[in-house]
Design a protein around this motif. Structure first.
Motif, PDB file in Angstrom:
ATOM      1  N   SER A  74       0.835  -1.195   0.000  1.00 10.80           N
ATOM      2  CA  SER A  74       0.000   0.000   0.000  1.00 10.80           C
ATOM      3  C   SER A  74       0.875   1.252   0.000  1.00 10.80           C
ATOM      4  N   ASN A  75       0.272   2.369  -0.375  1.00  7.17           N
ATOM      5  CA  ASN A  75       0.997   3.636  -0.353  1.00  7.17           C
ATOM      6  C   ASN A  75       1.449   3.981   1.061  1.00  7.17           C
ATOM      7  N   ALA A  76       0.602   3.654   2.052  1.00  4.37           N
ATOM      8  CA  ALA A  76       0.945   3.971   3.430  1.00  4.37           C
ATOM      9  C   ALA A  76       2.194   3.214   3.870  1.00  4.37           C
ATOM     10  N   MET A  77       2.265   1.924   3.551  1.00  2.00           N
ATOM     11  CA  MET A  77       3.442   1.147   3.938  1.00  2.00           C
ATOM     12  C   MET A  77       4.646   1.519   3.075  1.00  2.00           C
ATOM     13  N   TYR A  78       4.402   1.882   1.841  1.00  2.89           N
ATOM     14  CA  TYR A  78       5.505   2.329   0.993  1.00  2.89           C
ATOM     15  C   TYR A  78       6.153   3.573   1.596  1.00  2.89           C
TER      16      TYR A  78
END
Length: 692
Positions: free
Chosen positions: A385-389
């Protein structure tokens, strides 16, 4: 040859179309009726029926041309070598523009049958696996047919095929009226069964529906679909036995192919009809039939299920009464088998697509794990996900420095994994990271555990002990739940961070240490500082490089990857063989809020693995969904009569003047965490600023 389900028009619509075409006296009238129907549906501006006569290699043409006068046309050259010849050699639907048509068949465009047009389509007319002609559909403009329009053209073509076959049979054999009525009834049966089975993509559901329809119309009590297994030399048998009309017995089994009647049909690709006596040698499935029906003689009919030249499987029908398999019924059963073949082909294709999707998820998971574990730098972090990226980018930025890192996030978001990733990507990774949970240690022992003690430093200190800071020299120390550290111990921690030195309990000797600190907490340290529950100077010393870990509800796209990873890990640990997770389960899990985050998800998966029988993960979603979405019992505000979750949150926000956090905020009144309420507001599209 491609087919399409006919359910789009509805059964009544199909009956109306069929009745209209069946009422026509000849093929010219059928072509006129067909043109009216496709014009009414805005499917085409012209329509024609082209038939192939294999005996003399002639083609006949029935249509209503632009002039409006119906024609019946035959020739031995141009028309016979036009699009129809291509359809016979390549039994796929043909679509082309006028330019492509004229380039391919230049002689044909000079005939009056084909004045200039925009778009051309030719679909095959087939019966009993044999193409005997085609249906032409022409549009004046060069507008391609949509997928839905294309499906409807297929429906018209299938009906025209049956009607054309009946008219030809009536003309050549002088079929009487009773036979026509019988054919009409058979066609209705064929349409009903086709509609019933073509929409079924699950193999178990498909076989159950096939069995129900065949039993209803033919009173056959044992119906099976036999397919080759993925295991060499094995057959999968999906069977239904009607011991009585209301309680069919469904069963799925695997058996050896060698020596079975199915093997004979696979080799011959021809129908097999025989009477089976108890004294005959037979395979386990046939032996079971005798046991079910008290050793009565069985009449078996095995019909090949073909897709083109490919043998998909066998439709096996068994009945104690051989009169069921009359010549007329066998003809209809052959046609039904053709439709079932299409349905089986669709179901197998769906299974393959599902398998490939599952494989893709697995490959993505494996790739993600590889990317996250390059040179063991990111441990077991799973997420795309963008958040984890964003989190991983911050890890990459800070890892090579010695700066203190503060990991912020709710319980169960994976703070320890991120700490390991930071350590593994740093220059200190040659030594293992030391970790400690400040909340798990009694306050009286926490200082000793951190800094160590000398023998006799306090009652019970019978030996010298090396503390965590000393163990972590030249490495990293991970302090989890640092917000739970007692106030009296916080100055000592601050001193170590500032001076890189400390004293063991019971000693005044300074010990130098080179430790890189990674701290984590699920608490709001800034608010704790304001409430004088945490030292401000320690907070600023820890907050050098904060990384906020998103809760699981803010990265639902990572849930399928996590579920797959946990299922694989836990199954291996528990000695289970679970290699499939239903897509619906993954979608349902992705929609949940997960207040316990990744840790809660892992616990749910472990429970599911323990309760699973077989190789497909079984999860009780209704119960889990109720638990996940229910408002906590601690809420002071409850939904009023007729009030749903959206209306409840709107009302409480208005009563709280739009305040979410704090003792008078909406989150407190609803018994929710501030982040949980904000997540629900986002999901429900609630803007608190717009409520004023």
């Amino acid at each position: 040859m491609s087919y399409t389900p006919m359910g789009d028009l509805g059964q009544q619509g199909l009956f109306d179309i069929t009745r209209t075409l069946l009422q026509q006296p000849d093929l010219t009238a059928v072509s006129e009726a067909l043109l009216r129907l496709v014009k009414q549906s805005a499917l085409a501006d012209r329509a024609a029926i082209v038939l192939w006569h294999p005996g003399n290699h002639r083609a006949s043409y029935y249509a209503t041309p632009v002039t409006g006068k119906s024609i019946a046309y035959e020739d031995e050259t141009v028309l016979a070598h036009g699009p129809l010849r291509r359809l016979l050699s390549r039994p796929d639907a043909l679509q082309c523009s006028y330019q492509e048509f004229s380039d391919t068949w230049p002689q044909l465009v000079t005939e009056p049958l084909y004045p200039a047009f925009g778009r051309y389509c030719l679909l095959p007319l087939a019966a009993e696996g044999r193409i005997f002609g085609g249906c032409e559909f022409i549009r004046n403009d060069d507008r391609p047919w949509t997928e839905q329009e294309y499906q409807r053209l297929h429906v018209f073509t299938q009906i025209v095929a049956v009607v054309t076959e009946q008219i030809q049979s009536r003309v050549t054999n002088n079929v009487d009226y009773d036979m026509l009525c019988h054919e009409r009834d058979n066609f209705r049966i064929l349409v009903a069964i086709t509609n019933a089975v073509l929409s079924r993509l699950d193999m178990d559901e498909l076989v159950s529906e096939v069995a129900k329809e065949i039993h209803h119309y033919f009173r056959i009590d044992a119906i099976s679909v036999v397919l080759r297994s993925n295991r060499k030399g094995k057959l999968n048998i999906y069977s239904t036995h009607y011991l009585d009309d209301h309680h069919p017995v469904h069963n799925q089994s695997e058996t050896d192919e060698a020596g079975t009647l199915t093997e004979r049909v696979f080799k011959s690709k021809e129908m097999l009809l025989l009477n089976l006596h108890e004294r005959d040698p037979f395979a386990p499935y046939e032996r079971m039939l005798f046991e079910i029906w008290d050793n009565k003689i069985q009449t078996l009919c095995l019909l090949p299920l073909m897709s083109g030249e490919t043998m998909l499987g066998v439709l096996k029908l068994a009945q104690c009464d051989e009169k069921v398999f009359t010549t007329t019924n066998l003809k209809l059963l052959r046609q039904i088998a053709e439709r079932i073949s299409i349905a089986v082909d669709n179901a197998l294709a769906y299974q393959e697509i599902h398998r490939l999707k599952e494989r893709l998820v697995n490959e993505n998971l494996a790739l993600t794990e590889q990317l996250n574990s390059v040179e063991s730098e990111s441990g077991e972090i799973i997420g795309r996900s963008n958040a984890m990226y964003s989190v991983l980018k911050q890890v990459e930025m800070v890892a090579q420095s010695d700066s203190t890192v503060l990991l912020l996030g709710e319980t169960g978001t994976g703070k320890e994994l991120i700490a390991r990733a930071i350590h593994n990507r740093s220059s200190r990774n040659s030594r293992r990271m030391v970790k400690m949970n400040c909340a798990a240690m009694p306050a009286g022992l926490l200082e000793s555990d951190l800094f160590g003690h000398e023998r006799g430093a306090f009652t019970g200190a019978s030996a010298q002990r090396i503390g965590r800071f000393e163990l972590a020299d030249k490495s990293s120390l991970f302090l989890d739940e640092v917000g739970d550290m007692p106030l009296e111990l916080q100055p000592k921690l601050l001193r170590v961070l500032q001076e890189q030195e400390f004293e063991r309990l019971g000693s005044n000797k300074l010990i130098q240490t080179d430790v890189r600190l990674i701290a984590a907490t699920n608490r709001d340290l800034k608010q704790m500082v304001a409430d004088r529950e945490f030292r401000s100077d320690l907070y600023y010393r820890l907050n050098v490089f904060p990384i906020h870990l998103p809760p699981l509800r803010e990265r639902p796209e990572d849930i399928p990857l996590l579920v797959k990873a946990f299922t694989t890990k836990i199954s291996r640990r528990l000695g289970r063989n679970i290699d499939s997770i239903p897509a619906e389960t993954l979608r349902a899990l992705s929609r949940m809020e997960w207040p316990g985050n990744v840790r809660e998800l892992e616990n749910v998966v472990e429970r599911a693995v323990l309760l699973t029988h077989g190789n497909v993960l079984q999860l009780s979603l209704p119960e889990l969904t109720t638990e996940m979405l229910a408002m906590p019992l601690t809420a002071t505000e409850q939904a009023q009569d007729g009030e749903d979750e959206y209306q409840l949150i709107i009302r409480v926000l208005k009563e709280s003047n739009g305040v979410v956090a704090g003792p008078r905020g909406a989150a407190h009144k609803l018994g929710l965490k501030r982040t949980t309420l904000l997540s629900r507001m986002k999901r429900l599209g609630i803007d608190k600023d717009a409520l004023a």
